[in-house]
Design an enzyme around this catalytic site. Structure first.
Site, PDB file in Angstrom:
ATOM      1  N   LYS A 132      30.972  19.768  -8.834  1.00 13.46           N
ATOM      2  CA  LYS A 132      31.929  20.336  -8.180  1.00 13.46           C
ATOM      3  C   LYS A 132      32.199  19.904  -6.772  1.00 13.46           C
ATOM      4  CE  LYS A 132      32.868  24.421  -6.206  1.00 13.46           C
ATOM      5  NZ  LYS A 132      33.712  23.843  -5.171  1.00 13.46           N
TER       6      LYS A 132
ATOM      7  N   THR B 101      23.126  29.073   3.123  1.00 20.02           N
ATOM      8  CA  THR B 101      21.976  30.084   2.485  1.00 20.02           C
ATOM      9  C   THR B 101      22.601  31.269   2.034  1.00 20.02           C
ATOM     10  OG1 THR B 101      20.589  29.395   4.134  1.00 20.02           O
ATOM     11  CG2 THR B 101      19.997  31.257   3.276  1.00 20.02           C
TER      12      THR B 101
ATOM     13  N   GLU C 113      19.213  23.339  -1.664  1.00 17.94           N
ATOM     14  CA  GLU C 113      19.279  22.689  -0.128  1.00 17.94           C
ATOM     15  C   GLU C 113      20.493  23.430   0.679  1.00 17.94           C
ATOM     16  OE1 GLU C 113      19.944  21.192   2.811  1.00 17.94           O
ATOM     17  OE2 GLU C 113      20.723  19.115   1.835  1.00 17.94           O
TER      18      GLU C 113
ATOM     19  N   CYS D 282      23.460  20.092   8.040  1.00 16.06           N
ATOM     20  CA  CYS D 282      22.453  21.186   7.701  1.00 16.06           C
ATOM     21  C   CYS D 282      21.145  21.021   8.333  1.00 16.06           C
ATOM     22  CB  CYS D 282      22.070  21.215   6.264  1.00 16.06           C
ATOM     23  SG  CYS D 282      21.625  19.593   5.545  1.00 16.06           S
TER      24      CYS D 282
ATOM     25  N   GLU E 192      23.084  29.738  11.923  1.00 14.71           N
ATOM     26  CA  GLU E 192      23.299  28.392  11.609  1.00 14.71           C
ATOM     27  C   GLU E 192      24.910  28.579  12.334  1.00 14.71           C
ATOM     28  OE1 GLU E 192      23.863  27.053   7.716  1.00 14.71           O
ATOM     29  OE2 GLU E 192      22.943  25.026   8.581  1.00 14.71           O
TER      30      GLU E 192
HETATM   31  P1  NAI Z   1      29.609  27.433   0.813  1.00 15.15           P
HETATM   32  O1  NAI Z   1      27.967  27.573   0.806  1.00 15.15           O
HETATM   33  O2  NAI Z   1      30.314  28.828   0.295  1.00 15.15           O
HETATM   34  O3  NAI Z   1      30.002  25.954   0.123  1.00 15.15           O
HETATM   35  C1  NAI Z   1      29.375  25.193  -0.470  1.00 15.15           C
HETATM   36  C2  NAI Z   1      29.812  25.012  -1.820  1.00 15.15           C
HETATM   37  O4  NAI Z   1      29.546  26.139  -2.821  1.00 15.15           O
HETATM   38  C3  NAI Z   1      31.228  24.530  -2.051  1.00 15.15           C
HETATM   39  O5  NAI Z   1      31.287  23.778  -3.078  1.00 15.15           O
HETATM   40  C4  NAI Z   1      31.903  25.827  -2.460  1.00 15.15           C
HETATM   41  O6  NAI Z   1      32.982  25.971  -3.268  1.00 15.15           O
HETATM   42  C5  NAI Z   1      30.647  26.521  -3.357  1.00 15.15           C
HETATM   43  N1  NAI Z   1      30.563  27.776  -3.709  1.00 15.15           N
HETATM   44  C6  NAI Z   1      31.026  28.797  -2.821  1.00 15.15           C
HETATM   45  N2  NAI Z   1      30.657  30.000  -3.318  1.00 15.15           N
HETATM   46  C7  NAI Z   1      30.106  30.006  -4.528  1.00 15.15           C
HETATM   47  C8  NAI Z   1      29.504  30.787  -5.616  1.00 15.15           C
HETATM   48  N3  NAI Z   1      29.540  32.021  -5.388  1.00 15.15           N
HETATM   49  N4  NAI Z   1      28.854  29.960  -6.539  1.00 15.15           N
HETATM   50  C9  NAI Z   1      28.786  28.749  -6.767  1.00 15.15           C
HETATM   51  N5  NAI Z   1      29.253  27.890  -5.620  1.00 15.15           N
HETATM   52  C10 NAI Z   1      30.131  28.276  -4.748  1.00 15.15           C
HETATM   53  O7  NAI Z   1      29.831  26.956   2.458  1.00 15.15           O
HETATM   54  P2  NAI Z   1      31.129  27.248   3.228  1.00 15.15           P
HETATM   55  O8  NAI Z   1      31.675  28.552   3.080  1.00 15.15           O
HETATM   56  O9  NAI Z   1      31.982  26.041   3.014  1.00 15.15           O
HETATM   57  O10 NAI Z   1      30.861  27.328   4.773  1.00 15.15           O
HETATM   58  C11 NAI Z   1      30.123  28.501   5.372  1.00 15.15           C
HETATM   59  C12 NAI Z   1      28.953  27.938   6.290  1.00 15.15           C
HETATM   60  O11 NAI Z   1      27.873  27.620   5.237  1.00 15.15           O
HETATM   61  C13 NAI Z   1      29.087  27.047   7.027  1.00 15.15           C
HETATM   62  O12 NAI Z   1      29.570  27.430   8.410  1.00 15.15           O
HETATM   63  C14 NAI Z   1      27.736  26.509   7.502  1.00 15.15           C
HETATM   64  O13 NAI Z   1      26.938  27.464   8.043  1.00 15.15           O
HETATM   65  C15 NAI Z   1      27.024  26.792   5.935  1.00 15.15           C
HETATM   66  N6  NAI Z   1      26.931  25.488   5.137  1.00 15.15           N
HETATM   67  C16 NAI Z   1      25.829  24.773   5.136  1.00 15.15           C
HETATM   68  C17 NAI Z   1      25.876  23.679   4.469  1.00 15.15           C
HETATM   69  C18 NAI Z   1      24.666  22.827   4.326  1.00 15.15           C
HETATM   70  O14 NAI Z   1      24.459  21.794   4.058  1.00 15.15           O
HETATM   71  N7  NAI Z   1      23.489  23.432   4.841  1.00 15.15           N
HETATM   72  C19 NAI Z   1      26.891  23.232   3.721  1.00 15.15           C
HETATM   73  C20 NAI Z   1      28.024  23.829   3.971  1.00 15.15           C
HETATM   74  C21 NAI Z   1      28.005  24.993   4.536  1.00 15.15           C
END
Ligand code: NAI
Ligand code: MG
Length: 789
Positions: free
Chosen positions: A191, A245, A265, A299, A396
């Site tokens: 996804k 996280t 990750e 990240c 972050e």
């Molecule tokens: P997120 O962690 O919600 O999104 C990442 C992925 O997880 C997306 O594909 C999303 O649809 C999916 N997802 C969301 N909730 C889920 C759940 N309960 N179960 C399974 N999959 C789920 O991150 P978001 O909301 O887009 O960004 C928010 C903050 O997260 C950012 O501002 C940043 O601080 C952090 N982040 C960090 C990343 C990294 O690579 N370390 C990447 C993305 C966001």
């Protein structure tokens, strides 16, 4: 002045736009409406949401919001495809991966432009960094596929992998997930993030065009609940997640006890250290790369600048000057440095964090100059006057916001750098190689860059310590994360241990007749239980054979504190650790009769064989201590990456009920051989073998605090260990229900766990004398060092 002379005079940039026409033509050819890619087919679009261009706000296409039924169809397709895909030879699978790499290269500009339009990142980055690394990843893994059987004998793929990726490097994260999974013989349901699904859909077309067998790659688009449907699907064997996280912790809890493989990750707040002897101009350029690459939505962004006080003023002035020359604007313009943030909600989030930080006293510098009138643009920002507790230092931000602090001494630099719940990456600049190589091993992070930053390669593992998650992507360790030992599937449920021999039948006070009192062992000293209670130990006929302390939370806390204080064990030379393990073997062997008698008293079995095997196991891991080590990777950059094997830190071990000596030693030996300090909970039914063992420890030069022994109820003590943030890893041999509990309770600091899930792991088996537990006792840190031409 004529025009050319004028340009030379001002050295102003003119616009150098990359054309969007081909990407638009592709979107048009698909009617700008997409369903999912399942079982080699495109499904009809369902309920959709808009995929927007964050630089303009324009809608690029409609994307389907995946339902649990869509996920189920994709999992079924992946399951059906698994049998024949995993049965292909590695060479056959390698050819498919090679074909994908070729196709990515042939259509690299289309991918780059589409990525930039959907995500907002500068075309310079998507063209020169993201897409070439995608191709490199598939090439590299074509090679792993080919050599899989040779390099990973006795291993097999998990089966169906559910993969959930973020929006910051959409196609690159897809490649990091899909390439190793396919190379290993898994099939996938992936996804993409809701903000950036388009390049994943274009990638699906490539899978179609190269004739990848249907069902091997399935792409289901959607939001968080679609991701959750993947996580919770019962027929998925492994989850690989990159993202926040917060969601990582939800996934840890949701998969607890399911037996699903898991790699996470997650976020970071990576330090960027500049020492007074650094090449400051290079360090400034590195910093631009560290925090303003991809608008800081990285990240491993070097978002915490730590600069030595003596050069602070000078360096900050250079940074400000450089910031003023960064160009923010149209991401399709080839001379733009900073593009658009991925979505309005992220802009809001960053603005809110900034407001909070400013209210807490932070000063913010942003260069003058215009921003585009519309679109998700933010200026680069430099935050000063902050304490470590400021929100902008601790959280972050995931935006173009650099937080600066200073340090006086290298000691202080290390302390500040490690003062975070994250541990993904760290950068350090110094012209003094001694200083750099002294600091690098002390930084608690999965990736260290010396005099460079943001270097990545498919051959080099990437992943975090602490709350930045666990598991590695890239390199050998990344391949290993998609494989498991073939024998694991043959494990049967362990037969429930016979009812405790008439516990309570004897009056506990009868213990007064036993002259020896087994205590706990904490920090190199025998310790009475905090509870003031003892628990009786019965022999096979229900006779009282001794008493041990009833350990509680306080005892565990004391033991963890002692183990943390023994962290010098991690940097004791491998040779010295080997010597002590040999000495343990020698001293245990010397007392073999006594230990055999104790086993017999507790279990009724003749214990001689078990003692001999325990001695052998100590000997085996003494042999491993100086051999299970790292590698040097030759990335296609002017650098090498030294993959260093490091211990997890403090490891909790709950030993099995059976084989009270060998069961504990089989887990203890690999843990300490690799430099971990341990809090061991011995068999609750037959703890006396391990309380005897501290006398062996005491006579073998084992530094105090490296091995701590707390007796009591295994599951209750496991829960305390799981919840304790000072514990970095936990191995639990016990019931299925206890394993679920351990994995759920470990969410707090995302400690790495291994649980037996109620299965009959026979630790006396030779297979446990090798890398099975060594790998689980360690994590790989990759240190990038400039090297060669
Ligand atoms: P997120 O962690 O919600 O999104 C990442 C992925 O997880 C997306 O594909 C999303 O649809 C999916 N997802 C969301 N909730 C889920 C759940 N309960 N179960 C399974 N999959 C789920 O991150 P978001 O909301 O887009 O960004 C928010 C903050 O997260 C950012 O501002 C940043 O601080 C952090 N982040 C960090 C990343 C990294 O690579 N370390 C990447 C993305 C966001
Ligand atoms: Mg988008």
């Amino acid at each position: 002045m004529n025009k050319i002379a004028e340009i030379f005079d001002s050295l102003d940039y003119g616009p150098a736009p990359e054309g969007p026409d081909q990407a638009i033509a592709w979107l048009d050819s698909r009617g700008r409406r997409f369903g999912h890619f399942i079982d080699g087919q495109w499904t009809a679009p369902g309920k959709t949401f808009s995929a927007d261009n964050p630089a303009t706000g324009a809608s690029l296409a409609e994307i389907t919001d995946g339902t649990p039924e869509d996920v189920d169809a994709a999992v079924k397709a992946a399951r059906a495809a698994f049998k024949s895909w995993s049965a292909l030879s590695g060479y056959e699978r390698g050819k498919y991966l090679y074909a994908i790499a070729r196709m990515v290269q042939k259509h690299s500009r289309l991918f780059a432009v589409l990525e930039t339009m959907d995500n907002g990142k500068p075309i310079r980055e998507s063209r020169d960094a993201d897409i070439p690394l995608v191709a490199r990843h598939f090439y590299h893994h074509a090679g792993w596929a080919t050599h899989l059987a040779r390099e990973f004998p006795g291993h097999e793929p998990y089966g169906v992998c559910g993969q959930i990726i973020p929006w910051n490097f959409p196609l690159l994260m897809l490649a990091w997930k899909i390439a190793p999974a396919l190379a290993a013989g898994n099939t996938v349901v992936l996804k993409p993030a809701e903000f950036t699904s388009l390049t994943a859909l274009l990638f699906a077309e490539i899978c179609e065009r190269i004739g990848l067998p249907k069902g091997v790659v399935n792409i289901v688009t959607g939001e968080g609940d679609t991701g959750a449907a993947i996580v919770n699907h019962p027929d998925i064997d492994k989850i690989a997640f990159t993202g926040s996280t917060e969601v990582g912790k939800l996934i840890r809890a949701a998969t607890a006890g399911s037996g699903k493989g898991l790699s996470l990750e997650l976020g970071g707040k990576s330090p960027y250290l500049v020492f007074e002897d650094a090449d400051l101009d290079s360090a400034v350029e590195g910093l631009v790369e560290a925090i303003w690459f991809n608008q800081g939505q990285v990240c491993c962004a070097g978002s915490r600048l730590l600069v030595q006080e003596s050069i602070e003023e000078k360096f900050i002035a250079k940074v400000r000057r450089r910031m003023a020359s960064l160009r923010v604007g149209d991401p399709l313009d080839k001379s733009i440095d900073i593009g658009a943030m991925v979505a309005p909600v992220q802009v809001e989030r960053i603005r809110d964090l900034m407001k909070k930080g400013i209210a807490e006293g932070a000063h913010v510098y942003e260069p003058d100059g215009p921003l585009p009138a519309q679109g998700c643009f933010l200026k680069p920002a430099l935050v000063t006057n902050v304490s470590p507790a400021n929100t902008l230092v601790a959280e972050e931000i995931f935006g173009p916001v650099l937080v600066a602090m200073s340090f006086r001494t290298p000691e202080e630099a290390v302390a500040l750098a490690n003062n975070t719940r994250y541990g993904l990456a760290a950068t350090l600049w110094s012209e003094n190689i001694n200083l750099a190589l002294d600091i690098a091993p002390r930084l608690k992070a999965g990736v260290i860059w010396i005099n460079g930053t943001n270097q990545f390669d498919a051959a080099v593992g990437f992943g975090g310590y602490k709350e930045s998650g666990f598991g590695r992507e890239g390199g050998r360790e990344g391949m290993a994360a998609y494989l498991k030992p073939s024998w694991e599937k043959t494990l049967k449920a362990s037969s429930p241990s016979a009812a405790p021999a008439k516990a309570g039948a004897a009056n506990p006070l009868d213990a007064a007749q036993i002259d020896q009192t087994a205590k706990m062992y904490i920090g190199g000293k025998q310790a009475r239980p905090d509870s003031g209670y003892s628990r009786p130990v019965f022999g096979p006929k229900g006779e009282l054979v001794g008493e041990v302390g009833e350990g509680n939370r306080k005892d565990i806390r004391n033991a963890v504190e002692a183990a943390r204080a023994a962290s010098g064990w991690a940097t004791t030379s491998a040779h010295a650790r080997a010597q002590i393990l040999y000495f343990l073997a020698e001293n245990l062997d010397y007392r073999r009769d006594e230990f055999a008698a104790r086993i017999k008293a507790q279990t009724g079995r003749n214990g001689a064989e078990e003692v001999a095997r325990a001695v052998e196991r100590l000997f085996a891991f003494a042999g491993w201590a100086d051999k299970y080590d790292g590698a040097v990777h030759n990335a296609p950059l002017r650098a090498i990456a030294a993959a260093m094997v490091e211990p997890l830190g403090v490891l909790g071990i709950v030993a099995p009920e059976a084989n009270p000596l060998l069961g504990a030693v089989a887990l203890l030996a690999p843990a300490i051989a690799m430099g971990n300090s341990v809090v061991l909970v011995p068999s609750a039914r037959a703890p006396l073998s391990m309380t005897d063992f501290y006398q062996v420890l005491e006579t073998s030069d084992m530094p105090s605090g490296v091995v701590n022994i707390v007796t009591g109820d295994g599951e209750a003590l496991a829960k305390t260990l799981a919840e304790h943030d000072g514990v970095d890893g936990l191995w639990f041999m016990g019931s299925a229900a206890g394993s679920v509990m351990v994995e759920k309770a470990s969410v707090g600091n995302l400690k790495q766990t291994w649980t037996s899930r109620g299965l009959a792991y026979d630790l006396s088996d030779e297979r446990f004398a090798g890398d099975y537990f060594l790998a689980r006792a360690t994590q790989v840190k990759n240190v990038w060092v400039p090297y060669g031409a």
